[in-house]
Scaffold this active site. Structure first.
Site, PDB file in Angstrom:
ATOM      1  N   GLY A 131     -10.018  -6.078  -4.258  1.00 24.25           N
ATOM      2  CA  GLY A 131      -8.671  -6.414  -4.710  1.00 24.25           C
ATOM      3  C   GLY A 131      -7.904  -7.219  -3.680  1.00 24.25           C
ATOM      4  O   GLY A 131      -7.162  -8.150  -4.028  1.00 24.25           O
ATOM      5  N   ASP A 132      -8.074  -6.874  -2.387  1.00 29.66           N
ATOM      6  CA  ASP A 132      -7.436  -7.652  -1.323  1.00 29.66           C
ATOM      7  C   ASP A 132      -7.975  -9.073  -1.301  1.00 29.66           C
ATOM      8  O   ASP A 132      -7.222 -10.034  -1.106  1.00 29.66           O
ATOM      9  CB  ASP A 132      -7.680  -6.990   0.035  1.00 29.66           C
ATOM     10  CG  ASP A 132      -7.013  -5.628   0.136  1.00 29.66           C
ATOM     11  OD1 ASP A 132      -5.794  -5.548  -0.069  1.00 29.66           O
ATOM     12  OD2 ASP A 132      -7.719  -4.644   0.419  1.00 29.66           O
ATOM     13  N   CYS A 133      -9.291  -9.207  -1.498  1.00 26.66           N
ATOM     14  CA  CYS A 133      -9.901 -10.533  -1.503  1.00 26.66           C
ATOM     15  C   CYS A 133      -9.373 -11.362  -2.669  1.00 26.66           C
ATOM     16  O   CYS A 133      -9.022 -12.539  -2.513  1.00 26.66           O
ATOM     17  CB  CYS A 133     -11.423 -10.408  -1.574  1.00 26.66           C
ATOM     18  SG  CYS A 133     -12.282 -11.992  -1.558  1.00 26.66           S
TER      19      CYS A 133
ATOM     20  N   TYR B 131       0.824  -1.215   0.000  1.00 24.92           N
ATOM     21  CA  TYR B 131       0.000   0.000   0.000  1.00 24.92           C
ATOM     22  C   TYR B 131       0.857   1.264   0.000  1.00 24.92           C
ATOM     23  O   TYR B 131       0.410   2.329   0.423  1.00 24.92           O
ATOM     24  CB  TYR B 131      -0.963  -0.016   1.190  1.00 24.92           C
ATOM     25  CG  TYR B 131      -2.254  -0.727   0.870  1.00 24.92           C
ATOM     26  CD1 TYR B 131      -3.424  -0.022   0.594  1.00 24.92           C
ATOM     27  CD2 TYR B 131      -2.307  -2.110   0.801  1.00 24.92           C
ATOM     28  CE1 TYR B 131      -4.599  -0.669   0.281  1.00 24.92           C
ATOM     29  CE2 TYR B 131      -3.471  -2.775   0.480  1.00 24.92           C
ATOM     30  CZ  TYR B 131      -4.615  -2.045   0.224  1.00 24.92           C
ATOM     31  OH  TYR B 131      -5.783  -2.701  -0.107  1.00 24.92           O
TER      32      TYR B 131
END
Length: 467
Positions: free
Chosen positions: A253-255, A140
């Protein structure tokens, strides 16, 4: 049965705050909406969200991240305790906090506060990465990936690594199995090249794979799915979303990255891993995204527990345990057609899982008469379970699904067509546990019987020489 293999997540954790309310008037002293707050929530974001998602179902997950002594870091530790194992890098400064103000579910403004610099990683970081079956870097742009870069480069030749990049973050280490930029990130990393067509994104993906010396780049395209490109010339692979997911896309997006890395840890090929990532991201968005309270409301699953798999009753219990809504529907599904697909997609959108109660072969024969089923129950199950809208199938041998419903105890029972809810034979059984029967629209002129008759009329009789 052995449990899922461990996954190590490396990256920047944030604290996400959602302040929710309703806005029905403007402020008297400025042209700005006044939000009457109804609820506020705090939960880990960034790499913390990715790690928590990867740990759902009991997977062993280690999170390598930078945390400090501030209140935001303490809040993250509290939420992640029992879900993932933390390997901390010291943080000079405070943890970033992202605050969204939402009115009727729509974001009005985001406020960012805090920030710090990660310190030097210790031997615990090196040991965690050495034991990983797969690594996910959730970058990030807060320099955690930079701090751990040397250790990541050391394990990449022997360990599958997924790198979720950030425009302001670190360049992926050479040898990554997959890099997963979203469409906007890919566009910013390859500016001025092509448009927004699939071909343009495939070319960007191939160029980025060459630039990063990555085995593949999976560009996530939202509701269009994900596009896998490789550095060498070749045909890109598009993995479409199984259905149009309506919901908050925050955290999708994290998933996707977490599910893809977990699949690689289980020994999947990159193509298989991307398919799992796309399917899980669609379900994640449908369930409310990162703002879904059920993600953090329930106790974490013990790492020794097996995931529910596709057993219908286990799926129903798993969804209920985390506060979700169980939806069920029933039928023969002898020849799957557009009417079936539309009904199943609509039914899945009502809740958090869809279970199909399927007539057995004997039950279907009694219901439809001789010559049916056209497809045996094993084939019908396989076709239904291949649909992204169906989470599990429960077969019943009786004339009605009343008995299987009493075991599943769904919150919502769906039928399609011109039924009246009061006339449904299942309605009385549903009342026993407070379930609700609903009727959804059904495409006219579509039925298995009509399809079978049409096929019979179109069949060409075999001549004597064809036998």
């Amino acid at each position: 049965m052995t449990g899922p293999k461990p996954l190590v997540v490396v990256g920047d954790v944030l604290l996400d705050e959602d302040i929710e309310g309703v806005a029905t008037r403007l402020s008297p002293d400025a042209p700005a909406p006044v939000v009457d707050v109804t609820r506020d929530r705090r939960h880990p974001g960034g790499a913390g969200l990715a790690a928590a998602l990867a740990a759902r179902g009991g997977r062993e997950v280690v999170l390598v991240t930078a945390l400090g002594d501030d209140s935001a870091s303490e809040a993250v530790r509290s939420e992640l305790r029992g879900r993932v194992r933390l390997v901390e890098i010291p943080l000079a400064g405070s943890l970033p906090v992202k605050t969204r103000v939402l009115a009727s579910g729509r974001p009005l403004v985001r406020i960012d506060r805090g920030g710090g610099t990660p310190g030097e990683p210790d031997e615990a970081v090196r040991d965690a990465l050495a034991q990983a079956h797969a690594v996910l870097v959730a970058d990030y742009g807060r320099r955690t990936a930079h701090a751990v870069r040397e250790h990541l480069a050391a394990v990449t030749p022997r360990t599958p690594l997924v790198w979720d990049p950030h425009p302001k973050g670190e360049v992926p280490v050479p040898g990554a199995r997959l890099v997963t930029p979203n469409a906007a990130e890919a566009l910013s990393l390859c500016p001025g090249e092509g448009g927004t067509s699939l071909r343009a994104y495939a070319e960007r993906g191939a160029r980025l794979a060459e630039r990063w010396h990555a085995a593949g780049v999976a560009v996530t395209l939202g509701e269009r799915g994900a596009l896998l490109a490789r550095p060498a010339s070749g045909t890109p692979m598009l993995v479409p979303a199984p259905y149009r997911a309506a919901g908050d896309p925050c955290g999708a997006g994290d998933c996707f990255a977490a599910a893809t890395a977990a699949a690689l840890a289980d020994g999947a090929l990159p193509e298989e891993a991307i398919q799992r990532g796309v399917a899980e991201a669609a379900a994640f968005v449908s369930e409310g995204g990162a703002g879904n309270p059920a993600l953090w409301r329930t106790e974490p699953v013990s790492p020794t527990a097996d995931p529910p798999g596709s057993d219908a009753f286990a799926v129903a219990e798993h969804v209920r345990a985390r506060g979700g809504t169980v939806v069920a529907t029933g039928g023969c599904f002898d020849l799957l057609h557009a009417g079936h697909v539309g009904l199943l997609e609509s039914a899945r959108g009502i809740g958090d899982c869809l279970i199909v109660c399927l007539n057995s072969d004997a039950s279907l024969t009694r219901l439809k008469g001789p010559g049916r089923p056209l497809n045996p129950v094993a084939d019908r199950i396989r076709v239904l379970e291949a649909l992204g809208s169906v989470d599990a199938v429960a077969v019943f041998d009786e004339d009605t699904p009343r008995e299987v419903l009493s075991r599943l105890r769904p919150d919502v029972w769906v039928k399609g067509g011109d039924y009246s809810v009061q006339d449904l034979p299942e309605a009385e059984a549903l009342r026993a546990w407070g379930g609700q029967a609903v009727v959804l629209p059904y495409l006219d002129g579509r039925s298995t019987t009509l399809l079978a008759r049409r096929a019979a009329r179109a069949a060409v009789p075999l001549g004597p020489s064809a036998s």
